[in-house]
Design an enzyme around this catalytic site. Structure first.
Site, PDB file in Angstrom:
ATOM      1  N   ASP A  22       0.847  -1.192   0.000  1.00 59.23           N
ATOM      2  CA  ASP A  22       0.000   0.000   0.000  1.00 59.23           C
ATOM      3  C   ASP A  22       0.886   1.247   0.000  1.00 59.23           C
ATOM      4  OD1 ASP A  22      -1.911   1.943   0.444  1.00 59.23           O
ATOM      5  OD2 ASP A  22      -2.127   1.474   2.586  1.00 59.23           O
ATOM      6  N   ASP A  26      -4.146   3.886   2.722  1.00 66.45           N
ATOM      7  CA  ASP A  26      -5.575   3.581   2.901  1.00 66.45           C
ATOM      8  C   ASP A  26      -5.809   2.114   3.265  1.00 66.45           C
ATOM      9  OD1 ASP A  26      -5.098   2.297   0.520  1.00 66.45           O
ATOM     10  OD2 ASP A  26      -6.684   3.301  -0.611  1.00 66.45           O
ATOM     11  N   ASP A  30      -1.727  -1.217  -3.871  1.00 62.67           N
ATOM     12  CA  ASP A  30      -2.054  -0.472  -5.092  1.00 62.67           C
ATOM     13  C   ASP A  30      -0.895  -0.529  -6.093  1.00 62.67           C
ATOM     14  OD1 ASP A  30      -0.198   1.487  -4.015  1.00 62.67           O
ATOM     15  OD2 ASP A  30      -1.830   2.068  -2.661  1.00 62.67           O
ATOM     16  N   ASP A  99      -5.079 -10.166 -15.721  1.00 61.29           N
ATOM     17  CA  ASP A  99      -6.063 -11.194 -15.432  1.00 61.29           C
ATOM     18  C   ASP A  99      -7.345 -10.823 -16.164  1.00 61.29           C
ATOM     19  OD1 ASP A  99      -7.434 -13.260 -14.114  1.00 61.29           O
ATOM     20  OD2 ASP A  99      -6.332 -12.904 -12.253  1.00 61.29           O
ATOM     21  N   ASP A 200      -9.247 -16.119 -16.628  1.00 68.08           N
ATOM     22  CA  ASP A 200      -9.984 -16.616 -15.470  1.00 68.08           C
ATOM     23  C   ASP A 200     -11.055 -17.635 -15.885  1.00 68.08           C
ATOM     24  OD1 ASP A 200     -10.547 -16.136 -12.544  1.00 68.08           O
ATOM     25  OD2 ASP A 200     -12.520 -15.595 -13.333  1.00 68.08           O
ATOM     26  N   GLU A 242      -6.951 -20.710 -17.060  1.00 66.71           N
ATOM     27  CA  GLU A 242      -7.325 -21.399 -15.824  1.00 66.71           C
ATOM     28  C   GLU A 242      -8.423 -22.412 -16.140  1.00 66.71           C
ATOM     29  OE1 GLU A 242      -8.877 -20.481 -11.269  1.00 66.71           O
ATOM     30  OE2 GLU A 242      -9.821 -19.476 -12.938  1.00 66.71           O
ATOM     31  N   HIS A 316      -4.060 -17.155  -5.211  1.00 63.63           N
ATOM     32  CA  HIS A 316      -4.898 -16.362  -4.301  1.00 63.63           C
ATOM     33  C   HIS A 316      -6.150 -17.107  -3.857  1.00 63.63           C
ATOM     34  CE1 HIS A 316      -6.593 -16.057  -8.251  1.00 63.63           C
ATOM     35  NE2 HIS A 316      -7.701 -15.552  -7.750  1.00 63.63           N
ATOM     36  N   ASP A 317      -6.378 -18.296  -4.393  1.00 65.21           N
ATOM     37  CA  ASP A 317      -7.551 -19.085  -4.002  1.00 65.21           C
ATOM     38  C   ASP A 317      -7.184 -20.271  -3.108  1.00 65.21           C
ATOM     39  OD1 ASP A 317      -9.223 -17.518  -5.650  1.00 65.21           O
ATOM     40  OD2 ASP A 317      -8.808 -18.790  -7.392  1.00 65.21           O
TER      41      ASP A 317
HETATM   42  C1  GLC Z   1     -11.270 -17.829 -10.477  1.00 65.54           C
HETATM   43  C2  GLC Z   1     -10.511 -16.881  -9.600  1.00 65.54           C
HETATM   44  C3  GLC Z   1     -11.269 -16.683  -8.322  1.00 65.54           C
HETATM   45  C4  GLC Z   1     -12.621 -16.089  -8.653  1.00 65.54           C
HETATM   46  C5  GLC Z   1     -13.358 -16.942  -9.675  1.00 65.54           C
HETATM   47  C6  GLC Z   1     -14.513 -16.188 -10.260  1.00 65.54           C
HETATM   48  O1  GLC Z   1     -11.323 -19.114  -9.974  1.00 65.54           O
HETATM   49  O2  GLC Z   1      -9.208 -17.344  -9.408  1.00 65.54           O
HETATM   50  O3  GLC Z   1     -10.586 -15.875  -7.400  1.00 65.54           O
HETATM   51  O4  GLC Z   1     -13.395 -15.984  -7.494  1.00 65.54           O
HETATM   52  O5  GLC Z   1     -12.527 -17.308 -10.752  1.00 65.54           O
HETATM   53  O6  GLC Z   1     -14.080 -15.145 -11.089  1.00 65.54           O
HETATM   54 CA    CA Z   2      -3.562   2.096  -1.236  1.00 63.02          CA
END
Ligand code: GLC
Ligand code: CA
Length: 540
Positions: A22, A26, A30, A99, A200, A242, A316-317
């Protein structure tokens, strides 16, 4: 184009922008924050950054619900900041992979706001609608984040289809106008110098809700080939699809060496091995280690020269790998290095998720500290179904997506140096021991180990080319394999457990070969493996 295949030697680093750095206090990471940390990434040695979505979004699913594909969310900065990031990264030979969320948009996207005005509206057909009566959805399909996949719109007497949250209506890929609009947008980003795209949940775009088909719909690869031809193939990009529903046969289509679809596939077969068969990810089961070996070996074997895979433990999942299949207490550093060795020795393109290179761990929060829509929904859904609170929290601690989303641990100052304000999600309490500053100063750290692994991939062609062969298929503790190319051979050995185990080098290896990397300092012993020990031998 797609001729150069430079990405076969590349290593990708994933940034989850909210949680990386950051710059303005905030509490939310970013773009300017990322720019400040580019030298850190350069030092690590990566080639490309996969940036989770930064486009304008109401943030119902942290940016995976886009309301304007051609603008940056003010929370992350501006279009100018994005251009600056692309340029600054470029000067360090780092590409930016955006993404692309193309299966659905946000319900606040102009297209959807128009679409729900009337059936005659030109945007109506950008989404998936079915006539019906209130309370009687077209069928019983469920959304990934819970509840029905159909949402009633009284003004139209129609339902719209959403595979994720109600605020993520599915786009209708059958409509050529929608597809063209998407291609124009991608070309616009390519003009801006973006170096690649991550697609995605791309395997879900060709849904057929009347047949209850979500992924791998009949027209999927037709759509992808058109998308690729109209956009990516006009540049020298890295693209990654993905695909939760991919098997090796489908993967050969996604990553066809002729370049007709993507550079590579991002599939999850190895990730799904610690859940009960045919149940949800929250229904935990111990990892089946023999299965893990078989799954990796199968993908290595079947994609050899016919496709290209992504190599990853984290994103991130997913929970943090050292907490999942390593030991984040007594052997955090050793097991983090072992897991890295196992992965980075294979064929494919390695992905490092922010903080993985530090051996960051899962966060055990109380329910009030979680932020993720999926986590909060499953908590309430399972409480309603009568599950015990402790059991639900147990699953969330093990598998919840916020494990990966706690702020990046930069140093031992307040909030781990992530923000001078209040972070949007709590920092993991262990940042005083585990942080980038400390690890950069320590040559024996997980950070330096990753740096070395990345360097090896750039030095020895066999990491990209070598043919994979699994050894000791039945061994319950050891993951061992070789990689062979013309005139060069690697032997990768990993003890996956915390026990010391007897071990003899396989035939043809004496122990006198060069050791490229190892997670124990002392010279390797030839008759045993220490807890989580990992080595890579090379002979030419
Ligand atoms: C993918 C992303 C995930 C998101 C989902 C819907 O699996 O990695 O974070 O919630 O798609 O877009
Ligand atoms: Ca910020």
């Amino acid at each position: 184009m797609q001729e150069s295949k430079w990405w076969k030697n590349a290593v990708v680093y994933q940034i989850y922008p909210r949680s990386f750095k950051d710059s303005n206090g905030d509490g939310i990471g970013d773009l300017q924050g990322i720019i400040r940390k580019l030298d850190y990434l350069k030092e690590l040695g990566i080639d490309a950054i996969w940036l989770s979505p930064v486009c304008r979004s109401p943030q119902d699913d942290n940016g995976y619900d886009i309301s304007d594909y051609r603008d940056i969310d003010s929370m992350f900065g501006s279009l100018k900041d994005m251009e600056e990031l692309i340029k600054e990264a470029g000067e360090r030979n780092i590409r930016i992979i955006m993404d692309l969320v193309l299966n659905h948009s946000s319900d606040e996207h102009l297209w959807f706001r128009e679409a729900r005005k009337s059936k005659e509206n030109p945007y109506h057909d950008y989404y998936v609608w079915r006539d019906g009566t209130e309370g009687l959805p077209p069928n019983d399909m469920r959304a990934c984040f819970g509840g029905s996949a159909w949402e009633w719109v009284p003004e139209l007497s129609q339902y719209y289809f959403h595979q994720f949250s109600v605020k993520q209506p599915d786009l209708n890929w059958e409509n050529p106008k929608l597809r063209q609009e998407i291609y124009d947008m991608i070309l616009w980003w390519m003009e801006k110098g973006v170096g690649g795209f991550r697609l995605d949940v791309i395997d879900q775009i060709a849904k057929e809700p009347d047949l209850k088909i979500t992924n791998n719909g009949p027209r999927l690869h037709e759509y992808i080939r058109e998308l690729s031809k109209e956009t990516f193939r006009k540049g020298d990009l890295i693209t990654v699809g993905e695909a939760w529903g991919a098997n090796t046969e489908l993967a050969k289509l996604y990553s066809n060496p002729d370049g007709s679809e993507f550079s590579m596939v991002f599939q999850f077969e190895h990730i799904n091995l610690d859940q009960q068969p045919d149940k949800e990810k929250w229904d935990l089961a111990p990892l089946d280690f023999l299965k893990l070996k078989q799954v990796f070996a199968k993908w290595q074997r079947e994609l050899y020269r016919t496709g290209w895979n992504s190599l990853f433990w984290n994103n991130h999942d997913l929970p943090r790998i050292v907490s999942r299949w390593g030991n984040d207490k007594d052997y955090r550093e050793k097991s983090a290095k072992m897991l890295a060795t196992l992965l980075h020795g294979m064929q494919g393109t390695p992905y490092i998720y922010q903080g993985e290179e530090l051996g960051m761990t899962n966060a055990e929060f109380g329910i009030e500290d979680y932020r993720d829509i999926e986590t909060l929904n499953v908590y309430h859904e399972r409480l309603d179904k009568g599950y015990q609170k402790e059991d639900i929290l147990n699953s969330i601690h093990a598998k919840g997506r916020d494990n990966a989303r706690t702020p990046m641990q930069w140093d031992d100052s307040p909030n781990a140096g992530f923000s001078e304000g209040t972070p949007w999600i709590r920092v993991n309490g262990n940042y005083r021991e585990i942080n980038a500053k400390q690890e950069m100063a320590d040559k024996g750290s997980v950070f330096h180990y990753y740096k070395k692994l990345i360097g090896l991939r750039k030095t020895y062609e066999v990491f990209a080319d070598g043919k994979f062969e699994l050894l000791l298929e039945e061994a319950k503790d050891i993951f061992a394999y070789t990689r062979t190319s013309e005139g060069e051979k690697l032997l990768i050995i990993c003890n996956f457990h915390e026990k010391e185990i007897p071990f003899l080098l396989p035939e043809g290896w004496s122990g006198k070969e060069e050791i490229l990397i190892a997670n124990y300092n002392e010279i390797a012993e030839t008759e045993k493996l220490r807890p989580y020990e990992a080595r890579i031998y090379r002979k030419a």
